[in-house]
Design an enzyme around this catalytic site. Structure first.
Site, PDB file in Angstrom:
ATOM      1  N   GLU A  37      72.699  37.096 -18.059  1.00  0.00           N
ATOM      2  CA  GLU A  37      72.762  37.774 -16.769  1.00  0.00           C
ATOM      3  C   GLU A  37      71.925  39.043 -16.874  1.00  0.00           C
ATOM      4  O   GLU A  37      72.303  39.960 -17.590  1.00  0.00           O
ATOM      5  CB  GLU A  37      74.206  38.141 -16.398  1.00  0.00           C
ATOM      6  CG  GLU A  37      74.289  38.832 -15.044  1.00  0.00           C
ATOM      7  CD  GLU A  37      75.522  39.724 -14.860  1.00  0.00           C
ATOM      8  OE1 GLU A  37      75.924  39.939 -13.713  1.00  0.00           O
ATOM      9  OE2 GLU A  37      76.071  40.229 -15.862  1.00  0.00           O
TER      10      GLU A  37
ATOM     11  N   ASP B  65      77.021  38.134 -20.495  1.00  0.00           N
ATOM     12  CA  ASP B  65      77.272  39.066 -19.408  1.00  0.00           C
ATOM     13  C   ASP B  65      76.453  40.354 -19.595  1.00  0.00           C
ATOM     14  O   ASP B  65      76.290  40.847 -20.715  1.00  0.00           O
ATOM     15  CB  ASP B  65      78.776  39.403 -19.404  1.00  0.00           C
ATOM     16  CG  ASP B  65      79.179  40.313 -18.262  1.00  0.00           C
ATOM     17  OD1 ASP B  65      78.957  39.921 -17.101  1.00  0.00           O
ATOM     18  OD2 ASP B  65      79.710  41.416 -18.540  1.00  0.00           O
TER      19      ASP B  65
END
Ligand code: CA
Length: 532
Positions: free
Chosen positions: A271, A235
């Site tokens: 990401e 993330d």
């Protein structure tokens, strides 16, 4: 599934050229990191115990829907990878702020449930990756609570170094006597101490330079790898060092190196929701994949090309991107997708038209690399605006609500797809059935995901055409994005002795290939292969 079945999927029936008995062909297992991923928000996928919240046992219950492990059946979706959004204990429904990196949130189940899921995935040839949030923890994490306590009790003249010497957890976060930016928050009850929380005050940023934090990260990786994960979805990688590209890249290089020591064939996807230039640069870290944000979303090239019926530029964009990321990392695997849990769902962006949704799926899933579909995309779910609307319960059936989770609190979207999973599975022309066809075609032709792409100009703006060569075998992917059927003379110097491998038609209409004369119906895809 009692028996170990190394991979895949289902049969595609290929008619032999002499028109005799159909020959069945099944995908071969290839032991590498190329997979068709399916992103799951656990809380919305399947509720096994009726408390309204989806859970890990629900995923186990529905594995047969995702991939039953039997290559001879065709009633499963056929995905070969699962990305679970965060499953670690958290106070939020989305769980992107963890209180414990080595446990499962009890709303979602237990660590034993996870181990069972992991084992069952492995038996079916499904690679399981989980979300790993390293930019920040929850403010409820014991590390942060311990640090906060020390800061509250600190004497006015004590320096950060003295406090770290007293309590190592103070060094786990970024504290200052100054409010460095508007993303810094005061430690409640302290004498003017602030901490960094780039996303939210309840998500304090971890100090990723701290040696103890790095050891924790290595141990967390080891913990989950021991539980059977293939790897991680990382993330917010651009925020590790507040958008400092070289520091983020260095950190990802360190992480990849450390995790490869634990699991040499680990797969990770980052990401990095940012520009092409920065994503390409970050591939230098050696991390295998980054999500292809520039192609995704209603503003990205895939949906735009499909909506405007213009394919020509898209093929060269796919070729150029592959070339660029492989220059930075020879083992780079692109990770195309339409939308994810942070974006308005693609069915809305595609004007809620099934044929456009089919076409967009065909385009992104047949790009080189690992496609990532978002749960519910396959049945045309919608949802936009606040995040909760993008994470609605998967509609298993329009007549039977058993196992369907309750909407996340606060969601305002009441729109549901016309047909649920149950209804679409019975309908050969449904969006879901089309996704199954694409995945099977892709798995029967391993060159599509793995090959080196080269654009083919067919002199028609509505077509997106390219070849993909892998291990000496060349396949061709031709999309007709236009609203009309087309007839093309395939240039003989490029298309030598080709055969049809798959036809993906969003509508009725005839697809024919004879003496290099190709006819394609409106909005359709054909996959060809050079005969040996
Ligand atoms: Ca439940």
């Amino acid at each position: 599934m009692k028996k170990f079945l190394p991979l895949l999927l289902s049969a595609l029936i290929i008619l032999t050229s002499c028109g005799k008995k159909p020959q069945e062909e099944y995908p071969q297992a290839i032991n590498d990191n190329y997979k068709n991923y399916y992103e799951i928000y656990v809380g919305a996928f399947r509720d096994s115990d009726g408390d309204g919240v989806g859970d890990i046992r629900g995923i186990i219950e529905k594995l047969d829907y995702l991939n039953d492990g039997n290559p001879k059946t065709s009633d499963d979706l056929g995905i070969t990878g699962i990305w679970l959004m965060p499953i670690m204990p958290s106070d939020t429904y989305h769980k992107y702020d963890t209180k414990d990196y080595e446990a499962v949130d009890e709303q979602f189940g237990s660590i034993e449930d996870f181990e069972e899921l992991s084992k069952k995935c492995s038996e079916r040839g499904i690679d399981l990756i989980i979300d790993l949030v390293l930019n920040h923890s929850s403010s409820g994490h014991p590390w942060f609570k311990s640090a906060e306590k020390t800061l509250r009790e600190a004497k006015a003249d004590e320096s950060i170094e003295e406090l770290v010497a007293k309590n190592k957890y103070v060094g786990y976060y970024n504290f200052s006597k100054k409010k460095e930016t508007n993303k810094w928050y005061q430690v409640p009850g302290s004498d003017g101490w602030y901490y960094e929380g780039v996303f939210w005050d309840k998500m304090p940023d971890l100090n990723l330079d701290n040696e103890d934090v790095r050891s924790e990260i290595v141990n967390i990786g080891k913990f989950w790898i021991d539980k059977g994960v293939k790897g991680f979805r990382l993330d917010a990688t651009t925020w590790f060092y507040s958008e400092n590209v070289s520091q983020n890249t260095e950190f990802l290089n360190w992480l990849t190196t450390e995790y490869k020591k634990i699991k040499p064939d680990i797969y990770m996807v980052g990401e990095a929701w940012t520009s092409e230039t920065i994503i390409a640069d970050m591939y230098k870290s050696g991390l295998p994949s980054f999500f292809d944000f520039p192609m995704s979303n209603s503003t990205g090239s895939i949906i735009k090309s499909v909506k405007t019926s213009s394919g020509k530029g898209l093929a060269s964009q796919i070729e150029d991107w592959q070339k660029l990321i492989r220059e930075k990392n020879p083992d780079a695997i692109d990770a195309p997708f339409l939308t994810n849990h942070d974006n308005a769902r693609s069915f809305g962006a595609l004007s809620r038209k099934t044929e456009l949704a089919k076409m967009a799926a065909s385009v992104y899933m047949l790009m080189p690399g690992n496609s990532f579909m978002y749960y519910g995309e396959e049945i045309g779910m919608t949802g936009s605006g606040i995040d909760e609307n993008k994470r609605q319960p998967l509609v298993w059936s329009k007549t039977n609500s058993k196992g369907t989770a309750k909407p996340v609190k606060g969601s305002t979207n009441t729109d549901t797809p016309e047909k649920g999973v149950e209804e679409q599975l019975k309908d050969d022309s449904s969006l879901l059935s089309f996704y199954k066809q694409i995945i099977r075609a892709k798995d029967l032709n391993p060159e599509i995901a793995r090959g080196t792409v080269k654009t083919v100009d067919l002199g028609n703006d509505a077509t997106c055409a390219y070849s993909s060569e892998y291990n000496g075998v060349k396949v061709f992917i031709i999309h007709n994005l236009g609203k009309e059927s087309i007839d093309i003379d395939l240039p003989g110097d490029i298309f030598k002795n080709v055969e049809i491998r798959a036809e993906l038609k969003t509508n009725n209409g005839k697809m024919t290939l004879k003496d290099n004369k190709l006819s394609m119906p409106q909005q359709s895809t054909i996959i060809l292969r050079e005969k040996k």
